[in-house]
Write a protein that holds these residues in place. Structure first.
Motif, PDB file in Angstrom:
ATOM      1  N   MET A 150      69.117  33.356  84.009  1.00 41.97           N
ATOM      2  CA  MET A 150      68.810  34.593  83.780  1.00 41.97           C
ATOM      3  C   MET A 150      69.445  35.491  84.567  1.00 41.97           C
ATOM      4  SD  MET A 150      65.067  36.141  85.268  1.00 41.97           S
ATOM      5  CE  MET A 150      65.596  36.245  87.091  1.00 41.97           C
ATOM      6  N   THR A 151      69.985  36.564  83.813  1.00 43.66           N
ATOM      7  CA  THR A 151      70.844  37.584  84.290  1.00 43.66           C
ATOM      8  C   THR A 151      70.218  38.971  84.346  1.00 43.66           C
ATOM      9  OG1 THR A 151      72.630  36.330  83.556  1.00 43.66           O
ATOM     10  CG2 THR A 151      73.283  38.704  83.998  1.00 43.66           C
TER      11      THR A 151
ATOM     12  N   HIS B 248      63.502  26.579  94.688  1.00 44.07           N
ATOM     13  CA  HIS B 248      63.211  26.022  93.423  1.00 44.07           C
ATOM     14  C   HIS B 248      64.302  25.127  92.659  1.00 44.07           C
ATOM     15  CE1 HIS B 248      60.026  29.034  93.241  1.00 44.07           C
ATOM     16  NE2 HIS B 248      59.395  28.363  92.315  1.00 44.07           N
ATOM     17  N   GLY B 249      65.115  24.671  93.672  1.00 48.20           N
ATOM     18  CA  GLY B 249      66.304  23.948  93.354  1.00 48.20           C
ATOM     19  C   GLY B 249      67.509  24.531  92.313  1.00 48.20           C
ATOM     20  N   GLY B 250      67.390  25.883  92.568  1.00 52.03           N
ATOM     21  CA  GLY B 250      68.310  26.772  91.717  1.00 52.03           C
ATOM     22  C   GLY B 250      69.372  27.530  92.515  1.00 52.03           C
ATOM     23  N   SER B 251      70.204  28.334  92.112  1.00 51.20           N
ATOM     24  CA  SER B 251      71.151  29.294  92.804  1.00 51.20           C
ATOM     25  C   SER B 251      71.043  30.563  92.161  1.00 51.20           C
ATOM     26  CB  SER B 251      72.602  28.647  92.652  1.00 51.20           C
ATOM     27  OG  SER B 251      72.793  28.528  91.285  1.00 51.20           O
TER      28      SER B 251
ATOM     29  N   VAL C  64      70.819  34.275  87.970  1.00 50.32           N
ATOM     30  CA  VAL C  64      70.033  33.150  88.757  1.00 50.32           C
ATOM     31  C   VAL C  64      69.945  32.053  87.651  1.00 50.32           C
ATOM     32  CG1 VAL C  64      67.535  32.462  89.325  1.00 50.32           C
ATOM     33  CG2 VAL C  64      68.371  34.932  89.768  1.00 50.32           C
ATOM     34  N   THR C  65      70.287  30.866  88.265  1.00 48.03           N
ATOM     35  CA  THR C  65      70.208  29.522  87.541  1.00 48.03           C
ATOM     36  C   THR C  65      69.023  28.686  88.022  1.00 48.03           C
ATOM     37  OG1 THR C  65      72.572  29.648  87.239  1.00 48.03           O
ATOM     38  CG2 THR C  65      71.694  27.578  86.764  1.00 48.03           C
ATOM     39  N   LEU C  66      68.188  28.060  87.224  1.00 48.59           N
ATOM     40  CA  LEU C  66      67.089  27.417  87.625  1.00 48.59           C
ATOM     41  C   LEU C  66      67.246  26.184  86.683  1.00 48.59           C
ATOM     42  CD1 LEU C  66      64.168  30.109  87.792  1.00 48.59           C
ATOM     43  CD2 LEU C  66      65.155  28.917  89.664  1.00 48.59           C
ATOM     44  N   PRO C  67      66.570  25.067  87.221  1.00 46.51           N
ATOM     45  CA  PRO C  67      66.759  23.888  86.478  1.00 46.51           C
ATOM     46  C   PRO C  67      65.594  23.738  85.357  1.00 46.51           C
ATOM     47  CG  PRO C  67      66.416  23.228  88.912  1.00 46.51           C
ATOM     48  CD  PRO C  67      65.989  24.781  88.548  1.00 46.51           C
TER      49      PRO C  67
END
Length: 266
Positions: free
Chosen positions: A187-188, A236-239, A255-258
């Motif tokens: 998500m950007t 949430h295990g993301g970055s 944002v990067t999420l599994p």
């Protein structure tokens, strides 16, 4: 002779240790002074931020008993907006406190991030509309399944959109997109705002740290909204990463999420 050389070596080593100790003491003192200045500055900003919504609330309360019935909905709306603003300020402060004390808790369940994004956009649109900002939303025509806390994920989206709106001039552009890349959702949130100076980028997610230019542009916020975003995303295990071409060239938060696996567990 050997004894003399040994004594000289010991004295030299002792002097070096004294110099290092002095340097360390100076660094510690400088760090303590800087932390104190940041604390004082933060308390001043906090007082200002809390006072801002209290003024219209007080004035609206004084008018309630004198206004005609037809004016009451408008005054009620003012009070509700300012109370919501206060609640978010206090909520962000509590979240930072929970992070520091290790008490931040997430309630995981199956979430469609697309729906969460829609809800956050709906909540943030009034502020963007007030500033006549152009908002662009691009989502895939499919669900974006994640395992997460729906309220906290909504908070991530809202904080990023609020941040973009806050530091984008009236009439500027804000965009949010989300795509599936391999086993992740990316998500950007981007804007055409004031940008982030190169030297300020490394500390953009640190609590109570604000670029002097950002403070000058919009004297609002506590400098903790992005800290909350980072902690929630990592929970949430993301970055999340911040990017900017520099001053006046806008900002981008990615944002990067599994991606949730069908039948998987949290």
């Amino acid at each position: 002779m050997a004894t003399h050389e040994s004594l000289h070596s010991q004295l030299q080593e002792a002097n070096e240790r004294l110099v290092l100790a002095a340097l360390t003491a100076q660094e510690l003192q400088s760090a303590a002074e800087q932390a104190h200045r940041r604390q004082v500055e933060f308390l001043a900003v906090l007082a200002h931020e809390l006072r801002n919504p209290l003024t219209p609330i007080r004035m609206s309360a004084e008018l309630l008993c004198r206004l005609p019935a037809g004016e009451l909905p408008r005054v009620q709306a003012i009070i509700e907006r300012q109370v919501a603003h206060l609640s978010r300020l206090v909520g962000d402060l509590l979240d930072v406190s929970r992070v520091v004390t290790g008490k931040l808790r997430l309630e995981f369940e199956s979430v469609d991030l697309a729906g969460t994004i829609d809800q956050a956009v709906h909540a943030c649109r009034p502020a963007m509309d007030t500033r006549r900002q152009h908002f662009h939303l691009r989502l895939p025509g499919q669900a974006l399944p994640v395992r997460g806390d729906p309220l906290r994920l909504g908070q991530v989206v809202s904080n990023l959109l609020d941040n973009a709106s806050k530091y984008t001039p009236d009439g500027g552009d804000i965009a949010l997109s989300a795509v599936v890349v391999d086993d992740a959702i990316v998500m950007t949130v981007s804007d055409s705002g004031i940008g982030i100076a190169t030297e300020a980028l490394p500390g953009v997610f640190e609590p109570f740290v604000q670029d002097a230019r950002a403070i000058g542009f919009n004297r609002a916020g506590l400098g903790i909204g992005l800290t909350v975003v980072r902690e929630l995303v990592e929970g949430h295990g993301g970055s999340v990463v911040a990017r900017s071409g520099g001053v006046g060239l806008g900002s981008q938060f990615v944002v990067t999420l599994p991606l949730a696996v069908a039948g998987g567990n949290a």
